[in-house]
Design a protein around this motif. Structure first.
Motif, PDB file in Angstrom:
ATOM      1  N   ARG A 120       5.579   1.547  12.654  1.00 23.52           N
ATOM      2  CA  ARG A 120       6.814   1.550  12.366  1.00 23.52           C
ATOM      3  C   ARG A 120       7.158   0.922  11.089  1.00 23.52           C
ATOM      4  NH1 ARG A 120       8.082  -1.519  16.752  1.00 23.52           N
ATOM      5  NH2 ARG A 120       8.070  -3.404  15.847  1.00 23.52           N
ATOM      6  N   THR A 121       6.136  -0.246  10.620  1.00 20.72           N
ATOM      7  CA  THR A 121       6.382  -0.383   9.324  1.00 20.72           C
ATOM      8  C   THR A 121       6.163   0.498   8.021  1.00 20.72           C
ATOM      9  OG1 THR A 121       5.606  -2.879   9.741  1.00 20.72           O
ATOM     10  CG2 THR A 121       5.600  -2.355   7.516  1.00 20.72           C
ATOM     11  N   VAL A 122       5.019   1.328   8.410  1.00 18.64           N
ATOM     12  CA  VAL A 122       4.954   2.326   7.357  1.00 18.64           C
ATOM     13  C   VAL A 122       6.229   3.379   7.414  1.00 18.64           C
ATOM     14  CG1 VAL A 122       3.535   4.539   6.943  1.00 18.64           C
ATOM     15  CG2 VAL A 122       2.403   2.390   7.928  1.00 18.64           C
ATOM     16  N   ARG A 123       6.790   3.758   8.512  1.00 23.08           N
ATOM     17  CA  ARG A 123       7.838   4.522   8.400  1.00 23.08           C
ATOM     18  C   ARG A 123       9.028   4.019   7.575  1.00 23.08           C
ATOM     19  NH1 ARG A 123       8.598   4.775  13.613  1.00 23.08           N
ATOM     20  NH2 ARG A 123      10.447   3.582  13.757  1.00 23.08           N
ATOM     21  N   GLN A 124       9.381   2.864   8.241  1.00 24.71           N
ATOM     22  CA  GLN A 124      10.524   1.961   7.759  1.00 24.71           C
ATOM     23  C   GLN A 124      10.633   1.814   6.305  1.00 24.71           C
ATOM     24  OE1 GLN A 124      10.740  -1.401  10.326  1.00 24.71           O
ATOM     25  NE2 GLN A 124      11.992  -0.637  11.727  1.00 24.71           N
ATOM     26  N   HIS A 125       9.234   1.890   5.484  1.00 25.71           N
ATOM     27  CA  HIS A 125       9.282   1.428   3.976  1.00 25.71           C
ATOM     28  C   HIS A 125       8.894   2.828   3.325  1.00 25.71           C
ATOM     29  CE1 HIS A 125       9.180  -2.498   6.021  1.00 25.71           C
ATOM     30  NE2 HIS A 125       9.663  -2.710   4.590  1.00 25.71           N
ATOM     31  N   GLY A 148       7.004   5.382   4.134  1.00 28.90           N
ATOM     32  CA  GLY A 148       5.287   5.878   3.951  1.00 28.90           C
ATOM     33  C   GLY A 148       5.148   7.018   4.416  1.00 28.90           C
ATOM     34  N   ILE A 149       5.944   7.606   5.627  1.00 32.19           N
ATOM     35  CA  ILE A 149       5.468   9.071   6.094  1.00 32.19           C
ATOM     36  C   ILE A 149       5.771   9.942   4.800  1.00 32.19           C
ATOM     37  CG2 ILE A 149       6.279  10.525   7.794  1.00 32.19           C
ATOM     38  CD1 ILE A 149       4.767   8.229   9.021  1.00 32.19           C
ATOM     39  N   LYS A 150       7.040   9.748   4.306  1.00 32.79           N
ATOM     40  CA  LYS A 150       7.315  10.947   3.193  1.00 32.79           C
ATOM     41  C   LYS A 150       6.358  10.878   2.208  1.00 32.79           C
ATOM     42  CE  LYS A 150      12.465  10.855   3.660  1.00 32.79           C
ATOM     43  NZ  LYS A 150      13.628  10.523   2.925  1.00 32.79           N
ATOM     44  N   ARG A 151       5.859   9.776   1.637  1.00 35.64           N
ATOM     45  CA  ARG A 151       4.634   9.765   0.910  1.00 35.64           C
ATOM     46  C   ARG A 151       3.468  10.272   1.279  1.00 35.64           C
ATOM     47  NH1 ARG A 151       8.014   4.824  -0.155  1.00 35.64           N
ATOM     48  NH2 ARG A 151       8.467   4.333  -2.214  1.00 35.64           N
ATOM     49  N   LEU A 152       3.043   9.837   2.579  1.00 35.39           N
ATOM     50  CA  LEU A 152       1.832  10.539   3.006  1.00 35.39           C
ATOM     51  C   LEU A 152       2.009  11.893   2.887  1.00 35.39           C
ATOM     52  CD1 LEU A 152       1.141   7.918   5.635  1.00 35.39           C
ATOM     53  CD2 LEU A 152      -0.252   8.242   3.722  1.00 35.39           C
ATOM     54  N   MET A 154       0.811  -1.212  -0.195  1.00 32.62           N
ATOM     55  CA  MET A 154      -0.031   0.198   0.163  1.00 32.62           C
ATOM     56  C   MET A 154       0.768   1.166  -0.019  1.00 32.62           C
ATOM     57  SD  MET A 154      -3.294  -0.959   2.374  1.00 32.62           S
ATOM     58  CE  MET A 154      -2.873  -2.643   3.219  1.00 32.62           C
ATOM     59  N   VAL A 155       1.929   1.123   0.819  1.00 32.01           N
ATOM     60  CA  VAL A 155       2.928   2.297   0.717  1.00 32.01           C
ATOM     61  C   VAL A 155       3.345   2.897  -0.770  1.00 32.01           C
ATOM     62  CG1 VAL A 155       5.285   3.139   1.304  1.00 32.01           C
ATOM     63  CG2 VAL A 155       3.676   2.276   3.186  1.00 32.01           C
ATOM     64  N   LYS A 156       3.714   1.582  -1.651  1.00 32.61           N
ATOM     65  CA  LYS A 156       4.169   1.710  -2.764  1.00 32.61           C
ATOM     66  C   LYS A 156       3.098   2.366  -3.734  1.00 32.61           C
ATOM     67  CE  LYS A 156       7.394  -2.057  -2.708  1.00 32.61           C
ATOM     68  NZ  LYS A 156       7.697  -3.518  -3.378  1.00 32.61           N
ATOM     69  N   ILE A 157       1.678   1.916  -3.471  1.00 35.07           N
ATOM     70  CA  ILE A 157       0.669   2.435  -4.261  1.00 35.07           C
ATOM     71  C   ILE A 157       0.380   3.967  -3.835  1.00 35.07           C
ATOM     72  CG2 ILE A 157      -2.119   2.497  -4.495  1.00 35.07           C
ATOM     73  CD1 ILE A 157      -1.754  -0.638  -4.033  1.00 35.07           C
ATOM     74  N   TRP A 204      -2.288  10.727  11.013  1.00 39.52           N
ATOM     75  CA  TRP A 204      -3.071  10.891  12.214  1.00 39.52           C
ATOM     76  C   TRP A 204      -2.680   9.690  13.054  1.00 39.52           C
ATOM     77  CZ3 TRP A 204      -9.073  11.912  13.078  1.00 39.52           C
ATOM     78  CH2 TRP A 204      -9.281  12.398  14.422  1.00 39.52           C
ATOM     79  N   SER A 205      -3.085   8.618  12.299  1.00 37.77           N
ATOM     80  CA  SER A 205      -2.739   7.242  12.980  1.00 37.77           C
ATOM     81  C   SER A 205      -1.192   6.925  12.905  1.00 37.77           C
ATOM     82  CB  SER A 205      -3.324   6.064  12.104  1.00 37.77           C
ATOM     83  OG  SER A 205      -4.679   5.976  11.749  1.00 37.77           O
ATOM     84  N   CYS A 206      -0.329   7.279  12.299  1.00 40.93           N
ATOM     85  CA  CYS A 206       0.853   7.101  12.405  1.00 40.93           C
ATOM     86  C   CYS A 206       1.725   8.168  13.361  1.00 40.93           C
ATOM     87  CB  CYS A 206       1.865   7.313  11.050  1.00 40.93           C
ATOM     88  SG  CYS A 206       1.359   6.173   9.731  1.00 40.93           S
ATOM     89  N   SER A 207       0.982   9.242  13.692  1.00 43.32           N
ATOM     90  CA  SER A 207       1.543  10.216  14.693  1.00 43.32           C
ATOM     91  C   SER A 207       1.446   9.739  15.988  1.00 43.32           C
ATOM     92  CB  SER A 207       0.971  11.436  14.549  1.00 43.32           C
ATOM     93  OG  SER A 207      -0.606  11.472  14.641  1.00 43.32           O
TER      94      SER A 207
END
Length: 946
Positions: A475-480, A482-486, A445-448, A518-521
């Motif tokens: 943590r998975t979102v950040r490590q791949h 995802g934060i920059k993309r979001l 999903m992060v790639k999408i 919001w969820s990641c923060s």
């Protein structure tokens, strides 16, 4: 009857959603037994038969007016019974083809009148009333899964008089219906068992039904899943039943000659580990030594031995995760939502609705179909209620999650969109989102998020928002990446309110990006990652959006991040306070709550407090106090008012808006989260004399004192401060003393929390100062003086400062000073004099000055080495330290040896400068100390030279 219809009866599913009873041997048997029960009910249970149903049973009947005889009034095709309820309403009404019945008495008559159409009437009645018990006794007695407590609920309703009799009849009726249910289920399952072999082999593997149970069908009706025999090394073999209600010992199933083998012979335990710990000391001793041990590990072990129908979750490494410290570096304040939620399993096949099986068929099409079949299957799946847990778990149980996640890697946009729309809905389930993370779905999903297709981007972002509710997923979102993309998704929103179709998609992309952030923060590292990715200015821009649905996740993210000082500063400098205040005036309570919560966190800083006032945000906060029913909004609002009240300029404004009067009204019947904030605000407001009187006049002293008996540490810190502030006024102190408030404050000195200890000690100071006979009051607390002296052993500087301040007040009474001297106050105070903390220095010096006034304490302070460190206090930049120190030195200088020590440490030069101070107390103490030193010098000269 309700349970039997739910579990044992076999229903069709019509397109209208109204099921019909299938024509099957099981259903025919059920109908005949129910018919027999109803037919005989009036003669066997006449009292219960006359009980009026809460709601009538209504159905389409084949009966006509000509079928009814005496006891009924017939008017053309319509029929009414002569039997009526208390209000005169007929107990039966027929308006063909609809019939309405209010009692078992009339039901019995109907089946008798129906002659050869009896079974048809019973079938029609049950199909139209799927849960007849809920109609008969009310919705609180509707058929539910788990333990049936309907009889207990009825018994709780028993009162004196006529109602007791009616309740007794209800109890008998519900028991009769439960007995019918048990009989129906037992007979149905015995029928089923004739078709299904149940031949337990002699060893450890037993027949497993399709529902996962390994118990005879007639025992499954009692919720029993399987039976175990466990042989601990230190006790007899344990014969155990695992059921949906828990685990317990049985009478010895599989032991020949045992007639009551299935009976429960022990308490019900929540899980196998708890039972084994209770029955085997050896097991208890060893299991307690395990670090990080979980019940599911024991279940997994026993599954191997006894073939338990339990699927324990194995420990799973994050797919593609990075090992090392980063895995454990998330915020300690993060929510641990659903970290260890147990798997819930359905009890039996009859518990599963037809939707469960239909969804599983669709998943099979997904697995083997071509592109067209896949798209059709995805669309069909979305027609189901995917918010329903049964549908969500049906997808998971047949391997549908793997298929849906694999579809995200295809090149077909329609398949990806269809898959994401389903994943977005079902990922609201905690078990599903953990499974998605385990299967590597987040990485895909992060790639999408990089896709040019806006539909894909917003769907992927919203699904990430749902899945990232637990730490490992964030943590998975950040490590791949995802934060920059979001964060990048936020940078695509037009400012106008009127939007084209494409611009609406841009808004949705940004909204879903904000939702995911919001969820990641909730992770400290993710907050930092959002900041580094340039998220703050983009969030600031979105905060000016006219779209309310956009604002909620944006403000939600900001209030989550506002726990970090860097964000609080940015919220000030980016001009976001003005926007937060503006949105306090909107009509959306959720948005108001998040704005107030953000102000609550940011108002720790004075600049923010000033900005809220300057932006005219204080009055909207006071207005929101009227929303007392919305506890989340109330907690955020009172929190914002509390923090804003730290500035006295804001307190003056709150006085104008009558905020304190409203806050006093919120001191009772509120959640602790609200009380902490309300009391905090009152404590700050009470720093102004006028507000102390307001609190008293509004009746606030008593509820404040009552809160001193609580256990919430944050609340105790705030309430002690508020009571202490109120005690500075004599009228308030009289009330506090009468309510035994000082004793309660003193008892809080025993609290293990140093913040509570310190706050209580500070509050005690004005109480002693303003009590009518403070010396006698303090002495009345048995062991109180010893307790407060012992707190000088604390390592917490705030505790030490507050206790020193209290000792300075206590020591004004000569008798109490003698007592604390006996408890060793002098050496303990002397030991603290090497501190460099100015707050502690000031109050320590005050305590020493007071304690010098008893016996030989001055000499003892000198011998304990307290004099030289005190001289150094005069070099402090804090002028309040100078006054207290000069007073202490003046008292100590009345001993010759102390004068010599002071002189040797250069005190005269320091004091000479202070003798010219505008502070008269400092001036007088400095002069007195110098005079004592000079007197000693003259005496020495006279003794030496005559």
């Amino acid at each position: 009857m309700g349970v039997a219809l739910t579990r044992a009866a076999q229903w069709t599913t019509a397109s209208s959603g109204t099921g019909k009873l299938e024509i099957t041997p099981v259903n025919e048997s059920l109908l005949k037994e129910i018919l027999q029960f109803v037919e005989q009910f009036s003669s066997r249970h006449p009292q219960e038969a006359r009980l009026v149903f809460k709601e009538p049973l209504q159905w389409t009947t084949s009966l006509e007016a000509s079928d009814f005889k005496t006891e009924y009034d017939i008017s053309g095709p319509a029929v009414k019974s002569q039997e009526t309820d208390r209000d005169g309403h007929p107990m039966l009404q027929l308006t063909p083809p609809s019939i309405s019945v209010h009692s078992f008495s009339q039901l019995s008559k109907i089946v008798q009148l129906a002659t050869d159409k009896k079974l048809k009437e019973v079938r029609a009645c049950l199909e139209a009333n799927r849960d007849p018990i809920a109609k008969m006794l009310g919705p609180s007695f509707a058929t539910v899964e788990g333990e049936d407590s309907s009889v207990l609920r009825l018994l709780e309703e028993v009162k004196e008089g006529d109602q007791a009799k009616e309740t007794e009849i209800k109890v008998k009726l519900i028991i009769l219906l439960q007995q019918l249910d048990t009989q129906l289920l037992s007979n149905s399952l015995k029928q089923i068992s004739q078709w299904v072999p149940f031949l337990p082999p002699p060893h450890s593997v037993y027949y497993e039904f399709t529902n996962g149970c390994r118990t005879p069908p007639w025992r499954q009706v009692h919720g029993e899943i399987c039976y175990l025999v466990i042989k601990p090394c230190d006790t007899q073999p344990l014969h155990i039943t695992c059921s949906t209600a828990g685990v317990f010992l049985n009478g010895g199933i599989w032991q020949e000659g045992e007639e009551n083998a299935y009976d429960r012979t022990s308490d019900v335990y929540r899980d196998l580990v708890t039972l084994l710990k209770s029955k085997s000391p050896h097991f208890a001793e060893n299991i307690n030594k395990q670090v990080g041990f979980h019940v599911k590990q024991v279940a997994g072990f026993l599954r191997v031995i006894f073939a338990l129908p339990i699927t324990p979750r194995s420990s799973i490494k994050t797919p593609g995760g990075v090992g090392g410290a980063d895995d454990f570096s998330e915020s300690s304040s993060e929510s641990e939502e659903d970290e260890e939620q147990p798997e819930r399993r359905t009890e039996s096949n009859t518990d599963l609705p037809s939707e469960y099986w239909q969804i599983q068929k669709l998943v099979k099409y997904l697995k083997g179909g071509n592109q067209t079949a896949t798209v059709i299957a995805l669309c069909s799946m979305r027609d189901f209620n995917l918010a329903q847990e049964t549908c969500q778990l049906a997808i998971r149980d047949v391997g549908g999650l793997e298929v849906l996640i694999n579809l995200l890697d295809t090149e077909e946009i329609k398949c990806k969109i269809g898959s994401l729309k389903i994943l977005k809905e079902i990922s609201r389930n905690s078990q599903i989102r953990r499974a998605i993370a385990d299967l590597g779905g987040l990485q895909t999903m992060v790639k999408i998020l990089d896709s040019p297709d806006k539909d894909l981007k917003y769907l992927a972002a919203e699904t990430i928002a749902n899945v990232a509710k637990f730490r490992r997923a964030r943590r998975t979102v950040r490590q791949h990446g995802g934060i920059k993309r979001l964060v990048k998704l936020l940078d695509c929103v037009p400012d106008s309110a009127a939007l084209t179709e494409e611009q609406e998609k841009d808004v949705e992309v940004a909204r879903c990006g904000a939702l995911a952030l919001w969820s990641c923060s909730k992770s400290t590292r993710n907050k930092e990652a959002i900041r580094k990715a340039g998220g703050i200015p983009l969030l600031a821009r979105l905060l000016k959006s006219p779209h309310e649905n956009m604002l909620i996740p944006v403000v939600g993210t900001l209030q989550e991040c506002a726990s970090e000082r860097s964000y609080r500063i940015a919220i000030q400098t980016e001009g976001m306070i003005e926007d937060l205040v503006k949105n306090l005036n909107c009509d959306n309570h959720e948005l108001q709550m998040h704005c107030a919560s953000a102000i609550f966190k940011c108002a720790e800083d004075k600049r923010t407090r000033d900005l809220v006032r300057q932006c005219e945000g204080l009055q909207p906060l006071v207005t929101l106090l009227s929303q007392a029913d919305n506890k989340q909004l109330l907690a955020a609002t009172t929190g914002a008012i509390w923090k804003c009240s730290i500035s006295m300029e804001n307190v003056a404004k709150f006085q104008d808006y009558k905020a304190l009067e409203t806050l006093v009204g919120l001191l009772t019947d509120q959640p602790e989260e609200v009380l902490v904030n309300v009391v905090g605000a009152l404590g700050e407001g009470a720093q102004k004399p006028a507000n102390r009187a307001t609190i008293r006049k509004c009746g606030g002293i008593q509820p404040l004192v009552n809160l001193l008996t609580g256990t919430n540490q944050a609340l105790l810190v705030n309430v002690t401060k508020a009571v202490g502030a109120c005690a500075t006024e004599l009228e308030n102190m009289t009330i506090i003393d009468r309510l035994d408030g000082v004793r309660l404050l003193w008892s809080l000195l025993k609290n293990p929390n140093p913040d509570v200890q310190a706050s209580a000690a500070w509050a005690i100071c004005p109480c002693i100062e303003n009590a009518k006979d403070s010396g006698e009051m303090v002495r009345s607390f048995v062991g109180g003086l010893e307790l407060i002296v012992n707190l000088l052993k604390s390592t917490n500087k705030e505790v030490l400062a507050s206790v020193c301040a209290a000792i300075a007040k206590i020591a004004k009474d000569e008798e109490n000073l003698a007592v604390i001297t006996d408890h060793g106050v002098v050496p303990m105070l002397a030991k603290l004099t090497n501190t460099t903390d100015d707050k502690l220095r000031r109050h320590l010096a005050e305590a020493i000055a007071r304690c010098c006034m008893w016996g030989s304490n001055r000499v003892l302070f000198g011998e304990a080495g307290a004099v030289a460190p005190l001289v150094r206090y005069l070099k402090s930049k804090d002028t309040s330290v100078h006054q207290a120190t000069a007073q202490a030195l003046f008292q100590l200088s009345k001993d010759p040896n102390n004068c010599i020590t002071m002189h040797d440490n250069g005190v005269v030069k320091l004091l000479l400068g202070m003798m010219g101070s505008t502070d008269e107390v400092l001036q007088e103490a400095a002069a007195g100390c110098v005079a004592n030193i000079r007197r000693l010098a003259l005496a020495n000269e006279k003794a030496r030279y005559g």
